[in-house]
Design a protein around this motif. Structure first.
Motif, PDB file in Angstrom:
ATOM      1  N   ASN A  17      -0.932 -19.080  -3.124  1.00 30.08           N
ATOM      2  CA  ASN A  17       0.125 -17.880  -3.042  1.00 30.08           C
ATOM      3  C   ASN A  17       0.718 -17.609  -4.674  1.00 30.08           C
ATOM      4  N   PRO A  18      -0.360 -16.914  -5.394  1.00 29.85           N
ATOM      5  CA  PRO A  18       0.115 -16.414  -6.761  1.00 29.85           C
ATOM      6  C   PRO A  18       1.550 -15.614  -6.835  1.00 29.85           C
ATOM      7  N   PHE A  19       1.926 -15.236  -5.725  1.00 27.79           N
ATOM      8  CA  PHE A  19       2.945 -14.371  -5.938  1.00 27.79           C
ATOM      9  C   PHE A  19       4.276 -14.965  -5.800  1.00 27.79           C
ATOM     10  N   VAL A  20       4.060 -16.208  -5.527  1.00 31.14           N
ATOM     11  CA  VAL A  20       5.703 -16.941  -5.131  1.00 31.14           C
ATOM     12  C   VAL A  20       6.259 -17.144  -6.406  1.00 31.14           C
ATOM     13  N   THR A  21       7.626 -16.948  -6.366  1.00 32.99           N
ATOM     14  CA  THR A  21       8.642 -16.969  -7.402  1.00 32.99           C
ATOM     15  C   THR A  21       8.925 -18.347  -7.882  1.00 32.99           C
ATOM     16  N   ASP A  22       9.713 -18.326  -9.002  1.00 36.09           N
ATOM     17  CA  ASP A  22      10.320 -19.705  -9.382  1.00 36.09           C
ATOM     18  C   ASP A  22      11.472 -20.072  -8.524  1.00 36.09           C
ATOM     19  N   GLU A  23      12.134 -19.112  -8.088  1.00 34.18           N
ATOM     20  CA  GLU A  23      13.196 -19.363  -7.241  1.00 34.18           C
ATOM     21  C   GLU A  23      12.885 -19.844  -5.820  1.00 34.18           C
ATOM     22  N   GLU A  24      11.712 -19.311  -5.330  1.00 35.85           N
ATOM     23  CA  GLU A  24      11.188 -19.601  -3.979  1.00 35.85           C
ATOM     24  C   GLU A  24      10.529 -21.066  -4.090  1.00 35.85           C
ATOM     25  N   ILE A  33      15.522 -24.505 -10.588  1.00 33.88           N
ATOM     26  CA  ILE A  33      14.719 -23.548 -11.020  1.00 33.88           C
ATOM     27  C   ILE A  33      14.285 -23.776 -12.551  1.00 33.88           C
ATOM     28  N   GLN A  34      15.149 -24.520 -13.169  1.00 30.85           N
ATOM     29  CA  GLN A  34      14.687 -24.685 -14.410  1.00 30.85           C
ATOM     30  C   GLN A  34      13.594 -25.965 -14.418  1.00 30.85           C
ATOM     31  N   THR A  35      13.872 -26.752 -13.296  1.00 31.54           N
ATOM     32  CA  THR A  35      12.809 -27.912 -13.113  1.00 31.54           C
ATOM     33  C   THR A  35      11.486 -27.353 -13.012  1.00 31.54           C
ATOM     34  N   ILE A  36      11.227 -26.282 -12.032  1.00 34.50           N
ATOM     35  CA  ILE A  36      10.041 -25.458 -11.822  1.00 34.50           C
ATOM     36  C   ILE A  36       9.574 -24.874 -13.135  1.00 34.50           C
ATOM     37  N   ARG A  37      10.497 -24.374 -13.958  1.00 29.32           N
ATOM     38  CA  ARG A  37       9.743 -23.730 -15.127  1.00 29.32           C
ATOM     39  C   ARG A  37       9.283 -24.705 -16.052  1.00 29.32           C
ATOM     40  N   PRO A  46       1.505 -19.655 -16.115  1.00 27.70           N
ATOM     41  CA  PRO A  46       2.631 -18.642 -16.354  1.00 27.70           C
ATOM     42  C   PRO A  46       3.433 -18.211 -15.083  1.00 27.70           C
ATOM     43  N   GLU A  47       4.473 -17.439 -15.480  1.00 24.02           N
ATOM     44  CA  GLU A  47       5.465 -17.131 -14.787  1.00 24.02           C
ATOM     45  C   GLU A  47       4.728 -15.844 -13.813  1.00 24.02           C
ATOM     46  N   VAL A  48       5.448 -15.606 -12.736  1.00 23.41           N
ATOM     47  CA  VAL A  48       4.840 -14.651 -11.628  1.00 23.41           C
ATOM     48  C   VAL A  48       4.405 -13.450 -12.056  1.00 23.41           C
ATOM     49  N   ARG A  49       5.258 -12.693 -13.074  1.00 26.93           N
ATOM     50  CA  ARG A  49       4.857 -11.586 -13.345  1.00 26.93           C
ATOM     51  C   ARG A  49       3.560 -11.532 -14.178  1.00 26.93           C
ATOM     52  N   GLU A  50       3.277 -12.539 -15.177  1.00 28.98           N
ATOM     53  CA  GLU A  50       2.367 -12.746 -15.940  1.00 28.98           C
ATOM     54  C   GLU A  50       1.057 -12.979 -15.100  1.00 28.98           C
ATOM     55  N   ILE A  87       1.007  -5.004  -5.412  1.00 34.97           N
ATOM     56  CA  ILE A  87       2.049  -5.579  -5.550  1.00 34.97           C
ATOM     57  C   ILE A  87       3.071  -4.562  -6.211  1.00 34.97           C
ATOM     58  N   LEU A  88       4.172  -4.160  -5.632  1.00 38.02           N
ATOM     59  CA  LEU A  88       5.404  -3.268  -6.440  1.00 38.02           C
ATOM     60  C   LEU A  88       6.534  -3.887  -6.305  1.00 38.02           C
ATOM     61  N   GLU A  89       6.965  -4.299  -7.540  1.00 34.44           N
ATOM     62  CA  GLU A  89       8.418  -4.692  -7.783  1.00 34.44           C
ATOM     63  C   GLU A  89       9.446  -3.551  -7.597  1.00 34.44           C
ATOM     64  N   VAL A  90      10.429  -3.680  -6.837  1.00 31.02           N
ATOM     65  CA  VAL A  90      11.326  -2.776  -6.598  1.00 31.02           C
ATOM     66  C   VAL A  90      12.482  -2.836  -7.748  1.00 31.02           C
ATOM     67  N   GLY A  91      12.308  -1.705  -8.526  1.00 28.41           N
ATOM     68  CA  GLY A  91      13.337  -1.714  -9.607  1.00 28.41           C
ATOM     69  C   GLY A  91      14.535  -0.602  -9.348  1.00 28.41           C
ATOM     70  N   GLU A  92      15.253  -0.335 -10.225  1.00 28.40           N
ATOM     71  CA  GLU A  92      16.364   0.537 -10.429  1.00 28.40           C
ATOM     72  C   GLU A  92      15.501   1.824 -10.164  1.00 28.40           C
ATOM     73  N   GLU A  93      14.681   2.176 -10.799  1.00 25.45           N
ATOM     74  CA  GLU A  93      13.736   3.437 -10.675  1.00 25.45           C
ATOM     75  C   GLU A  93      13.546   3.743  -9.264  1.00 25.45           C
ATOM     76  N   HIS A  94      13.392   3.094  -8.271  1.00 31.66           N
ATOM     77  CA  HIS A  94      12.863   3.095  -7.229  1.00 31.66           C
ATOM     78  C   HIS A  94      13.609   3.356  -5.875  1.00 31.66           C
TER      79      HIS A  94
END
Length: 198
Positions: A17-24, A33-37, A46-50, A87-94
């Motif tokens: 699951n390449p979309f999984v976040t560090d938090e998840e 989260i620091q341990t995961i990083r 790389p991190e999920v966004r990358e 994938i769409l990250e829902v930001g302030e503009e959305h």
């Protein structure tokens, strides 16, 4: 869990699951989260966004029906005339500023542009759409749209595409699109649309 075993499982989880976040991941493994990083950095992951950007870059060269800058969301997997994921990250503009709920046209636009991008043709346009919003999408959520072409290329100049959009395991949107296609793909091969149907 010993660090080597955790890192091995971490790498396998991200590959599945390449979309999984560090938090998840932190919640799943019961660590910070620091341990995961740190684990990711040691593994060269790389991190999920990358990861999403890298996958999107591979898919960009595949889309024929519209320029990638006109696709809403990041297309990270695309098999023309078959299936794809964006994938769409829902930001302030959305979102609406008062409620933090995503405006419906952004959710629709992600699904619609994926449906068009799936078509292996130089000209593909939405002819009709039957859509349902199943729950509100909120600021900070990640919409994963999965599209499937349900009709054969060259089928009467139209393709049926189903798109299902998820936030985590929740289905938040579904659309059934009819996409007009010019048929230039078949003609370029010297095959008529009628021949494609037989």
């Amino acid at each position: 869990m010993p660090k080597p075993a955790r890192q091995e499982r971490l790498a396998a989880t991200i590959q599945n699951n390449p979309f999984v976040t560090d938090e998840e991941l932190a919640a799943e493994f019961g660590v910070s989260i620091q341990t995961i990083r740190l684990d990711r950095m040691e593994l060269g992951i790389p991190e999920v966004r990358e990861r999403i950007k890298q996958m999107a870059a591979v898919s960009q060269s595949v889309v024929r029906s519209l320029p990638m800058d006109e696709v809403i969301g990041d297309v990270i997997d695309l098999q023309l005339d078959k299936s794809g994921i964006s994938i769409l990250e829902v930001g302030e503009e959305h979102v609406f500023s008062r409620t933090g709920i995503a405006r419906g046209h952004h959710i629709f636009a992600q699904a619609n542009s994926l449906a068009v991008a799936l078509i292996n043709d130089e000209v593909a346009l939405t002819a009709s759409a039957d859509i349902r919003y199943l729950r509100p999408v909120r600021l900070g959520e990640r919409c994963v749209a999965k599209g499937y072409v349900k009709s054969a290329p060259g089928d009467k100049g139209k393709a049926k595409v189903e798109v299902f959009t998820y936030v985590g395991d929740d289905l938040v949107f579904q659309g059934h699109f009819v996409i007009y296609r010019s048929g230039k793909t078949a003609e370029a091969r010297g095959v008529s649309n009628d021949a494609n149907r037989h």
